[in-house]
Design an enzyme around this catalytic site. Structure first.
Site: not given
Lengths: 256, 658
Positions: B321-323, B266, B326
């Site tokens: 944030p990653r969610d 990241e 993605a």
């Protein structure tokens, strides 16, 4: 590029002995040697012993000798070999075989225990450490080491000289001494520990005759000889020998 | 009764990643004789793969940073499902845990004034991640490893024995936690090198085994991540919490196939990298969800200004944030705007000079050059989501890291649940394992001391059952039970089990591949009720087939046998993930339901617990529980408008102190 059938020779056996076994195995685009070993396990030799972990060149587990050269299997791409070439994989030669490609690397863990740890400066509390980037650069280079032990395997001092193992820590752990010696806040000296002297007297720095084999096999590209071992030798000399030798080393280093 | 070597310890730590080693250091420093068991060599744990950094509000890079801000970011990232007391302790204690690493020899990158440098990361309001280039995990594991060696050197100086107080059993696997009544009494393990069984008797066991990613096909996780600790806890009677939350890291390599899933840190985005689709568009601007609208830039110009002047610009949406990232990548690829190999483009080459890229992202430069023939200083990378982390895990007490319901069992790091809620922020993993690794080691040592006079006893029957279970695959292998049973008894039991299971040995590698495909396709990043039903029935069949798994050869360093034993754990954990995912009819963090796309406030305070209904058949029982309300002074850290997006009206009325 399509897949092809490659010829492999893999050493199989244990401490009792063994030999090279021939395999023909599928290879696909972009694969590395470790992929092929895994394919052998899944299709032809389910009990073929191999050590591996991250498969990304970060953990240093899958060390072996590929066509005689110490390498990480996960970072050796099949595309570096000619398709007609037979790829030979053997275990690290400097260490005793346990089974197939797995060797007993406990020598390295014993040597690690012989190097006195970082000595924290007594007057600084956690959070009070101040160090400048240019002063930590060199030790940070050595801390890139992933402990794959390829340098330990290739070093001619121990590769075919079991008798030297007792007195010689090997490039990885001499580099560890150098790392601590160059750490800006290591308080070893104040505690009565002279790392330069111990490098020479306890860890066998004198055995190293700077052939740079270790640097050549390092998958992290650490300049072990130039940046760790030679400076450590110079510092050890500064410290240990008589003023004439000390002077000599200084004079030789002057640009002509 | 099999003859099995037995040893006495006070605390046994299972796993030698960051959490396990930190727990072991703490336990030993508090006077407990401590054993660490790990599947790999000492120093090779999956923690070395962590790249970006350790999140800790030290305020070195931005003086406004505080533990409260870190706590707030963590709860936002986890969509308020976090076990809030864990998030609070984590934010408060992380700086101390980082600083103490320096006293053990760690060398972090520095600020201009000589303090620890901190970098930006997704979801963190301020630059907060202590780092060493992009190899922070390696620095962490090496520092802890060297601290352990330092303690062993002290013990050696005093007693002449390096391992009398603190010993590493490397390349060994634990297959069962042993119990005396309800309490832990030790572990049953085998040495991978020799295949020999042994028992470590101890009143306290700390599970620190990491995650479950090897149940999925595309993953950034190493072979060790087979859910061992999760399964050991379940089998010992402890429940798992919120297993539906699995983090898919937005940026894994997608090409070539053999490296698919390997992580792209990241930090690439934190340091200025941007995501583009096949049309060249920075698509993340189209995916900022309502709850984050005020915090993220709306134009490229505003986003680009943030790197140099964060006070007057909002953050680039690549740092959501990653969610969120993605899911956005997944949607772009689905809409036909993906890269040639089914990902999207991640570009740093047009964003900073080649020299800066090589200095700040050396591992990434190396990784793409070596494995994909891509020079990231000259062209974009192709990336796509990869299974990375499980937020769910063993249900633990926030203060002590004690597992629920099993006295003497502790859990820390990825294997423990609760801390990260429904989604973990980057950088919060390394701080988590330091904070709770220490707490687990501390409380395990205290608990062990309290039992000094009445140590739980090891039951021979359990040892016999564990031996038979471990030997079963040999009885079904091509060479039968003879080779497998050499050295120890148990062959008779194993042969009996084989007859009961019916003929036809299964190949463990084949079963593993089928399991990975099932989880990837049916319980992956986007989930649907029908597919999860299908997954559960496939898992049931796989479990039945796993009962007939057979291996060849003998017990010495036999990878086929090791995998056969790990399958039990992967199947158990996968079933928990699938059952919990089917139950939670909303989308939150690392759990996205196509059939229930909205985040529902009614689900915010609901935990899903998986327990073993019947240890004999391995059936999972799922229960719901309501979480305790968030303490009012912690709620006060947020605006009421923001809270209203997460909490129900009732919770809001009852919760705020003002």
């Amino acid at each position: 590029m399509s897949g092809y059938e490659a010829r492999f020779r893999v050493w199989r056996g244990d401490e009792q002995g063994g030999g090279l076994r021939d395999f023909t195995v599928e290879v696909n685009e972009g694969e590395v040697v470790l992929d092929i070993v895994h394919r052998l396990q899944a299709t032809q030799a389910p009990d073929l012993a191999v050590r591996w972990n991250c498969k990304a060149g970060k953990c240093g587990s899958c060390s072996a000798e590929i066509n005689g050269r110490p390498r990480l299997m996960c970072m050796t791409r099949m595309s570096v070999f000619d398709r007609a070439e037979t790829v030979t994989i053997t275990p690290l030669r400097a260490f005793p075989v346990i089974r197939d490609l797995v060797t007993d690397v406990s020598f390295n863990y014993e040597k690690a225990r012989g190097i006195p740890a970082f000595v924290p400066p007594a007057e600084l509390a956690p959070g009070e450490y101040r160090m400048f980037q240019e002063d930590v650069d060199r030790s940070q280079e050595f801390r890139k080491c992933i402990e794959c032990f390829l340098c330990q395997d290739t070093c001619h001092v121990v590769r075919d000289h079991e008798e030297n193992k007792r007195a010689f820590a090997g490039p990885r752990f001499l580099m560890r001494v150098a790392e601590l010696d160059m750490h800006p806040l290591d308080a070893a000296e104040r505690s009565g520990l002279d790392r330069k002297r111990t490098a020479q007297e306890e860890h066998g720095l004198g055995y190293c005759n700077i052939t740079k084999c270790c640097t050549e096999v390092c998958p992290e590209g650490i300049r072990i000889t130039d940046n760790a071992l030679i400076p450590l030798k110079e510092r050890a000399v500064d410290r240990k020998y008589d003023p004439l030798v000390w002077l000599g080393s200084k004079i030789r280093r002057r640009p002509s | 009764m099999p003859v099995v070597d037995r040893q006495e310890w006070d605390v046994v730590v299972v796993g030698a990643g960051g959490a396990g080693l930190r727990a072991a250091i703490e336990a030993r420093e508090r006077g407990a004789r401590t054993a660490v068991i790990c599947k790999s060599l000492f120093g090779k744990a999956h923690t070395v793969m962590a790249e970006g950094g350790i999140a800790a509000a030290m305020a070195n890079a931005n003086e406004h940073d505080t533990w409260q801000t870190h706590f707030r970011d963590t709860l936002r990232g986890g969509k308020f499902l976090n076990q809030w007391r864990m998030a609070e302790l984590h934010a408060q204690e992380a700086p101390q845990r980082v600083w103490e690493l320096e006293t053990w020899g760690a060398l972090f990158d520095r600020t201009k004034d000589g303090r620890i440098s901190q970098r930006n990361f997704g979801g963190h309001e301020y630059p907060r991640l202590a780092h060493v280039g992009d190899r922070t995990g390696l620095e962490l594991i090496r520092t802890l490893q060297q601290r352990i060696v330092a303690l062993q050197q002290e013990d050696h100086a005093r007693t002449g024995d390096h391992e009398c107080e603190l010993k590493i059993f490397q390349e060994c696997t634990v297959t069962r936690v042993l119990k005396d009544g309800s309490r832990v009494s030790g572990v049953f393990a085998y040495d991978r090198e020799t295949g020999r069984f042994f028992v470590l008797r101890a009143p306290a066991v700390v599970l620190a085994t990491g995650g479950i990613g090897k149940s999925f096909k595309v993953t950034s996780n190493s072979w060790e991540y087979t859910g061992d600790g999760h399964a050991l806890a379940l089998l010992a009677g402890a429940p798992l919490l919120n297993m539906e939350f699995v983090q898919f890291h937005p940026t894994g390599m997608v090409w070539p196939p053999s490296v698919k899933g390997i992580l792209v840190t990241e930090s690439v985005r934190g340091d200025g990298g941007v995501l583009r689709n096949s049309e060249g568009r920075r698509f993340m601007f189209d995916y900022v969800p309502d709850v984050f609208k005020e915090k993220y830039a709306e134009s490229e110009q505003e986003a680009d200004g943030w790197y140099d002047d964060p006070e007057h610009h909002r953050r680039p949406p690549e740092l959501l944030p990653r969610d969120e990232v993605a899911r956005a990548i997944n949607a772009e690829v689905k809409a036909g705007r993906g890269s040639p190999h089914g990902g999207v483009f991640l570009d740093v080459s047009t964003r900073m000079p080649a020299e800066v890229i090589r200095r700040r992202l050396p591992s990434m430069y190396h990784q793409f050059k070596e494995l994909a023939d891509v020079d990231i200083t000259a062209e974009p990378m192709e990336v796509g989501p990869t299974c990375h982390y499980v937020m769910g895990g063993i249900a633990v007490d926030s203060e002590t890291a004690a597992a629920r319901g099993v006295p003497g069992l502790y859990a820390a790091g990825e294997v423990a649940g609760g801390m990260h809620g429904s989604n973990r922020l980057g950088g919060n993993s390394l701080s988590d394992l330091l904070v709770f690794g220490r707490r687990a080691g501390w409380h395990a040592a205290e608990y062990a001391r309290s039992l000094a006079r009445e140590r739980p006893r090891v039951d021979d029957e359990q040892i016999g059952a564990a031996s038979a279970e471990a030997l079963r695959p040999f009885a079904l292998g091509a060479e039968g039970g003879v080779a497998g049973a050499t050295g120890t008894a148990g062959a008779a039991e194993a042969a009996g089990a084989v007859e009961a299971a019916g003929g036809g040995a299964e190949n463990p590698y084949t079963l593993h591949q089928e399991l990975q495909q099932t989880m990837n396709d049916l319980v992956g990043i986007i989930r649907r009720a029908g597919e999860m039903e299908q997954a559960l029935s496939r898992l049931a069949k796989l479990r039945e087939r796993a009962g007939r798994v057979g291996v060849e050869g003998h017990r010495q360093f036999n990878p086929g046998w090791h995998l056969a034993l790990d399958l039990r754990n992967m199947l158990l954990v996968s079933e928990c993930v699938a059952r919990a995912a089917r139950e939670r009819t909303e989308s939150r963090g690392g759990h996205t339901r196509e059939d229930f796309p909205a985040m529902e406030r009614e689900w915010r305070n609901v935990n899903l617990l998986c327990a073993l209904a019947d240890p004999a058949v391995g059936r999972i029982r799922l229960t719901r529980e309501t979480t305790p309300p968030i303490r009012p002074d912690l709620l006060d850290l947020f605006d009421k408008e923001e809270l209203a997006k997460y909490l129900t009206d009732e919770e809001l009325e009852g919760g705020l102190s003002r």
